[in-house]
Design an enzyme around this catalytic site. Structure first.
Site, PDB file in Angstrom:
ATOM      1  N   ALA A  82      70.406 -55.659 -88.369  1.00 19.99           N
ATOM      2  CA  ALA A  82      69.959 -54.271 -88.317  1.00 19.99           C
ATOM      3  C   ALA A  82      70.240 -53.645 -86.948  1.00 19.99           C
ATOM      4  O   ALA A  82      69.342 -53.109 -86.313  1.00 19.99           O
ATOM      5  CB  ALA A  82      68.464 -54.214 -88.627  1.00 19.99           C
ATOM      6  N   HIS A  83      71.454 -53.749 -86.462  1.00 27.10           N
ATOM      7  CA  HIS A  83      71.828 -53.108 -85.200  1.00 27.10           C
ATOM      8  C   HIS A  83      73.335 -52.893 -85.248  1.00 27.10           C
ATOM      9  O   HIS A  83      74.061 -53.785 -85.652  1.00 27.10           O
ATOM     10  CB  HIS A  83      71.454 -54.020 -84.028  1.00 27.10           C
ATOM     11  CG  HIS A  83      71.550 -53.342 -82.687  1.00 27.10           C
ATOM     12  ND1 HIS A  83      72.752 -52.963 -82.132  1.00 27.10           N
ATOM     13  CD2 HIS A  83      70.601 -52.965 -81.804  1.00 27.10           C
ATOM     14  CE1 HIS A  83      72.526 -52.380 -80.965  1.00 27.10           C
ATOM     15  NE2 HIS A  83      71.228 -52.367 -80.739  1.00 27.10           N
ATOM     16  N   PRO A  84      73.811 -51.720 -84.864  1.00 32.58           N
ATOM     17  CA  PRO A  84      75.272 -51.513 -84.865  1.00 32.58           C
ATOM     18  C   PRO A  84      75.974 -52.557 -84.002  1.00 32.58           C
ATOM     19  O   PRO A  84      75.469 -52.906 -82.928  1.00 32.58           O
ATOM     20  CB  PRO A  84      75.440 -50.111 -84.253  1.00 32.58           C
ATOM     21  CG  PRO A  84      74.095 -49.519 -84.180  1.00 32.58           C
ATOM     22  CD  PRO A  84      73.084 -50.600 -84.287  1.00 32.58           C
TER      23      PRO A  84
END
Ligand SMILES: [Zn+2]
Length: 613
Positions: A82-84
């Site tokens: 859940a993080h670019p």
């Protein structure tokens, strides 16, 4: 001798498998001189933030090894989180801490990127201060499309990588590296449990500012009524003056308050080019490079302003603290103290201490430890949790925890007197100079606040110069005793064949030259101490005249001793041109010091005679 420290904060696309993270951090720690400070894995983001520090060359080497290890151990084709992210080593910023600039760090990013591109064939982009073009400064823009979109992105000539091939590395994706300033996470604590009290102050501080209001019913800004931009009526959020057009308001904000209104509105997700009528009026905060919110911390039972300073050289912790103290008082609140989250660069705290000392009419040029202690007290840094300078401050000046300068004075004198050749004249010359510099600082600082308007800056300068010389000479006491280590190591190299013999001889010669550098810097630092002593004598308190005279006489002994130690070491050096150059420099330095000694002694003795009547 300058102390250089760089921080590196790479983010790796793995936050769940400790064994894989361990392989990466082992690769970092295998580089001599690199210190691993923090490993922060996130399960949901499936990402680990690693922090390490060291000298510039060592940090780049460790970063390279980490990128290489990550490219083998991690596999982006299998990564979800859940993080670019765009790569196995997703982003790798270099951060100046001590003795290096942001530009130096940008150069480190380019060095890393070039090597990663060439040796590992991973496409590499430069961002923030290292960016090769303006549109690549912003990390989010560079990372847009993420790993999955990388193949297409690299086909676009506008997104040609700065280094490496224009094709995706299957396992590692791409690397984004660059340089940014140190981020200081700083909390200010209030004597209140009300989060709104902290929020009200935080919104006044932060660059993003707040929604503007009018007609406050109490000291808290939020008690006012909301303001909107209307046709023909564009109020200034900061002073309340009304303007008939947006253009006039824009000019006013720049001229009267020094901010760019379009930039402020953009920070608040309003695009001024599309028109602002009907939008809420915004009020700029006091500080740039400053993010802040208010919160309540159950552990402390207190409301805090939680602040991120993205460039402490633009907005420092003291800036926001003092503004908060002022505004808190207006609201009947008290700032009980503040808190550094994580680490703080030495300069940020040192400058804070110097600022408070100067505000108190004291000399800011006192021992480094005293300045830092003053900062801790003035900022209330130990208010809600302990503040240990050794653990919290990055880039502290080097000290010798063991060795001669850790001995008591008596033990030191005894050690010199023993029938061993070291410590000898070189260390004692440095110690004499350090004591001379210390006396110069003392005399200059004693007169602080009592001297004439003309003399004051001269005395401050003398104290500053004396402190600097003193700190260098204190280190030189031990450095002189260690100066021959490189030479002794070279002597132990193998010498079985002519090639080995030649290599050993070259290493011994290089070792001798580095051994010469220590007494040479002792001699030059002692001259600085003499100059400071002379200024202290000329402008300082007449009652301290003999202290200053002792100071420059001791410092002269240091100049003399340093030069003698340079000269005796030259006898084994075969480089004729080097020897001639060093002899000439020694002669010049000695002549300068001798003239200063003669002049200052004559002046001092004349004043002493006048005092005696
Ligand atoms: Zn205004």
């Amino acid at each position: 001798m300058t102390h250089q420290l760089v921080e590196c904060v790479p983010n790796f696309s793995e936050g769940r498998d400790p064994a894989k993270i361990r392989q990466i951090t082992d690769a970092i720690e295998a580089v001599p001189g690199v210190q691993l400070l923090d490993v922060d894995p996130g399960f949901d983001t499936n990402r680990t933030v690693v922090t390490f520090v060291g000298a510039p060359a060592a940090v780049v080497e460790a970063a390279f090894r980490a990128v290489r290890t990550a490219s083998v151990v991690l596999d982006m084709t299998q990564h979800h989180g859940a993080h670019p992210r765009m790569g196995a080593t997703d982003v790798c910023p270099f951060v100046p801490v001590e003795g290096v600039t942001l530009e130096d760090c940008a150069a480190l990013a380019r060095t890393l990127g070039e090597r990663v591109g060439r040796e590992l064939e991973i496409p590499t982009f430069l961002y923030e201060h290292a960016a090769s073009r303006p549109e690549r400064r912003n990390l989010a823009t560079v990372r847009k499309g993420e790993y999955e979109g990388l193949e297409d992105k690299l086909k676009d000539p506008a997104w040609a990588p700065d280094f490496g091939p224009a094709r995706k590395h299957d396992r590692a994706g791409a690397l984004i590296t660059g340089a940014r300033e140190f981020l200081v996470a700083y909390n200010i604590t209030l004597n209140s449990r009300d989060k709104n009290h902290a929020t009200d102050l935080a919104f006044e501080l932060r660059e993003k500012g707040r929604v503007a209001r009018r007609g406050q019913k109490d000291a808290f800004y939020s008690s006012g009524e909301l303001l909107y931009y209307r046709e023909g009526d564009f109020p200034c959020g900061n002073c309340g003056e009304d303007f008939p057009t947006f253009g006039e308001l824009e000019a006013h904000c720049q001229a009267a308050h020094g901010y760019d209104l379009r930039h402020l509105l953009a920070l608040n997700d309003i695009d001024a080019s599309k028109g602002v009528v009907g939008k809420k009026v915004h009020r700029a905060g006091l500080f740039r490079e400053c993010k802040a919110i208010g919160w309540y911390v159950d552990q402390y039972k207190r409301a805090q302003l939680s602040i991120n300073l993205t460039n402490y050289k633009v907005t420092s912790p003291v800036d926001v603290l003092e503004a908060t103290r002022r505004m808190a008082a207006e609201r009947g609140l008290v700032v009980t103290g503040s808190e550094i989250v994580g680490l703080v660069p030495f300069q940020a705290l040192f400058q804070a201490g110097q600022r408070y000392l100067a505000a108190q009419g004291k000399s800011p040029h006192i021992p480094v430890g005293d300045v830092l202690e003053n900062a801790v007290f003035s900022m209330g840094l130990a208010d809600v949790s302990p503040f240990e300078i050794e653990k919290k401050v990055l880039g502290l000046p080097r000290t010798f925890e063991k060795g001669l300068m850790a001995l008591s004075c008596t033990a030191f004198v005894d050690e010199v007197s023993r029938d061993t050749p070291a410590p000898g004249g070189g260390s004692i010359a440095a110690l004499a100079g350090a004591l001379g510099a210390a006396l110069a600082s003392m005399v200059a600082n004693l007169t602080q606040g009592k001297a004439s308007r003309e003399a004051e800056p001269l005395l401050l300068q003398a104290a500053k110069q004396a402190q600097r010389a003193k700190d260098a000479l204190v280190l030189a006491v031990d450095e002189d005793t260690n100066a021959f280590n490189a030479y002794m190591e070279a002597r132990r190299l193998p010498g079985g064949n002519p090639a080995e013999k030649a290599a050993r001889e070259a290493a011994m010669q290089a070792g001798l030259k580095s051994a010469v550098a220590v007494p040479w810097s002792t001699a030059t630092a002692c001259l600085c101490a003499m100059e400071a002593s002379e200024q202290a004598m000329l402008h300082g308190n007449p009652a301290s005249i003999t202290d200053a005279m002792v100071g420059f006489t001791l410092a002269f002994a240091g100049v003399r001793g340093g030069i003698w130690n340079v000269l005796i070491n030259l006898k084994d050096i075969h480089d004729v041109a080097y020897n001639a150059d060093m002899k000439a420099r020694c002669a010049e330095l000695l002549a300068t010091a001798q003239a200063l000694l003669d002049r200052a002694t004559a002046h001092g003795e004349a004043r002493l005679e006048a005092l005696l009547g």
